[in-house]
Write a protein that holds these residues in place. Structure first.
Motif, PDB file in Angstrom:
ATOM      1  N   PRO A  15       0.801  -1.233   0.000  1.00  0.00           N
ATOM      2  CA  PRO A  15       0.000   0.000   0.000  1.00  0.00           C
ATOM      3  C   PRO A  15       0.832   1.280   0.000  1.00  0.00           C
ATOM      4  O   PRO A  15       0.501   2.235  -0.702  1.00  0.00           O
ATOM      5  N   ASP A  16       1.907   1.304   0.780  1.00  0.00           N
ATOM      6  CA  ASP A  16       2.735   2.507   0.842  1.00  0.00           C
ATOM      7  C   ASP A  16       3.439   2.760  -0.490  1.00  0.00           C
ATOM      8  O   ASP A  16       3.506   3.900  -0.962  1.00  0.00           O
ATOM      9  N   ALA A  17       3.942   1.700  -1.105  1.00  0.00           N
ATOM     10  CA  ALA A  17       4.605   1.844  -2.403  1.00  0.00           C
ATOM     11  C   ALA A  17       3.601   2.298  -3.468  1.00  0.00           C
ATOM     12  O   ALA A  17       3.921   3.141  -4.321  1.00  0.00           O
ATOM     13  N   MET A  18       2.382   1.763  -3.427  1.00  0.00           N
ATOM     14  CA  MET A  18       1.361   2.174  -4.394  1.00  0.00           C
ATOM     15  C   MET A  18       0.983   3.637  -4.191  1.00  0.00           C
ATOM     16  O   MET A  18       0.818   4.384  -5.161  1.00  0.00           O
ATOM     17  N   THR A 120      -6.564   1.840   0.461  1.00  0.00           N
ATOM     18  CA  THR A 120      -6.542   1.865   1.917  1.00  0.00           C
ATOM     19  C   THR A 120      -5.402   1.011   2.411  1.00  0.00           C
ATOM     20  O   THR A 120      -4.669   0.431   1.631  1.00  0.00           O
ATOM     21  N   ALA A 121      -5.291   0.893   3.696  1.00  0.00           N
ATOM     22  CA  ALA A 121      -4.104   0.310   4.308  1.00  0.00           C
ATOM     23  C   ALA A 121      -3.904  -1.182   4.094  1.00  0.00           C
ATOM     24  O   ALA A 121      -2.814  -1.658   4.284  1.00  0.00           O
ATOM     25  N   CYS A 122      -4.917  -1.958   3.739  1.00  0.00           N
ATOM     26  CA  CYS A 122      -4.635  -3.380   3.514  1.00  0.00           C
ATOM     27  C   CYS A 122      -5.681  -4.055   2.653  1.00  0.00           C
ATOM     28  O   CYS A 122      -6.834  -3.761   2.745  1.00  0.00           O
ATOM     29  N   GLY A 123      -5.276  -4.913   1.697  1.00  0.00           N
ATOM     30  CA  GLY A 123      -6.154  -5.679   0.791  1.00  0.00           C
ATOM     31  C   GLY A 123      -6.649  -4.854  -0.381  1.00  0.00           C
ATOM     32  O   GLY A 123      -7.458  -3.999  -0.195  1.00  0.00           O
ATOM     33  N   TRP A 124      -6.233  -5.088  -1.597  1.00  0.00           N
ATOM     34  CA  TRP A 124      -6.538  -4.214  -2.740  1.00  0.00           C
ATOM     35  C   TRP A 124      -7.718  -4.698  -3.546  1.00  0.00           C
ATOM     36  O   TRP A 124      -7.963  -5.879  -3.680  1.00  0.00           O
ATOM     37  N   ARG A 125      -8.437  -3.779  -4.155  1.00  0.00           N
ATOM     38  CA  ARG A 125      -9.551  -4.109  -5.049  1.00  0.00           C
ATOM     39  C   ARG A 125      -9.632  -3.042  -6.138  1.00  0.00           C
ATOM     40  O   ARG A 125      -9.514  -1.866  -5.849  1.00  0.00           O
ATOM     41  N   LEU A 126      -9.835  -3.446  -7.376  1.00  0.00           N
ATOM     42  CA  LEU A 126     -10.008  -2.513  -8.480  1.00  0.00           C
ATOM     43  C   LEU A 126     -11.479  -2.494  -8.846  1.00  0.00           C
ATOM     44  O   LEU A 126     -12.058  -3.518  -9.166  1.00  0.00           O
ATOM     45  N   THR A 127     -12.125  -1.342  -8.761  1.00  0.00           N
ATOM     46  CA  THR A 127     -13.543  -1.212  -9.074  1.00  0.00           C
ATOM     47  C   THR A 127     -13.785   0.096  -9.806  1.00  0.00           C
ATOM     48  O   THR A 127     -13.510   1.149  -9.253  1.00  0.00           O
ATOM     49  N   ARG A 128     -14.297   0.032 -11.021  1.00  0.00           N
ATOM     50  CA  ARG A 128     -14.668   1.218 -11.796  1.00  0.00           C
ATOM     51  C   ARG A 128     -13.590   2.290 -11.783  1.00  0.00           C
ATOM     52  O   ARG A 128     -13.845   3.444 -11.479  1.00  0.00           O
TER      53      ARG A 128
END
Length: 145
Positions: A15-18, A120-128
């Motif tokens: 998350p921090d790198a992103m 957010t700080a943990c667990g990624w999701r791509l939506t729209r």
């Protein structure tokens, strides 16, 4: 009112790198918000269908989610905006719906050019066009169907 939800999970992202990559690409931090959700079974219960009440930090929505398949376009939402998270939760209780879970997560939003981006700080999701990683906190009884 009926929409198809396209959702994909992206695993193994820092998350921090992103956040640094978004910032380096011209992203502007828009703030962080708390998102709350109650999930209820339908009456009578139907496999692959549930009711969700969500406060996204800017709007409160009530929807019925229906899963027809595990494909990327296999989830349909029928959704409307409601006035109050707490009042709608109380009203659903009076109608006989008991929540099976309560969930919270924080979402940080970024604007990159004309398209919003979220993480957010943990667990990624791509939506729209948004990327988010929920940090979950659940309360109450959680059952899976």
């Amino acid at each position: 009112m009926h929409t198809i939800e396209y959702e994909a999970k992206v695993l193994g992202i820092d998350p921090d790198a992103m956040a640094e990559r978004i910032k380096a690409a011209g992203g502007i931090f828009q703030g962080e918000r708390l998102m709350r959700r109650y999930v209820y079974d339908t009456v009578p219960p139907v496999r692959g269908r549930w009711v969700r009440l969500r406060d996204s930090g800017g709007a409160v929505t009530l929807c019925v989610k229906t899963i027809s398949s595990d494909e990327i376009d296999g989830t349909r939402e029928t959704e409307t905006t409601v006035g109050s998270f707490d009042d709608t939760h109380a009203l659903l209780g009076l109608m006989g719906l008991t929540h099976r879970s309560y969930q919270e997560n924080r979402r940080s939003s970024w604007r990159t050019g004309a398209r919003p981006g979220c993480w957010t700080a943990c667990g990624w999701r791509l939506t729209r066009g948004r990327v988010s990683r929920p940090t979950w906190r659940s309360r109450g009884t959680t059952r899976t169907r």
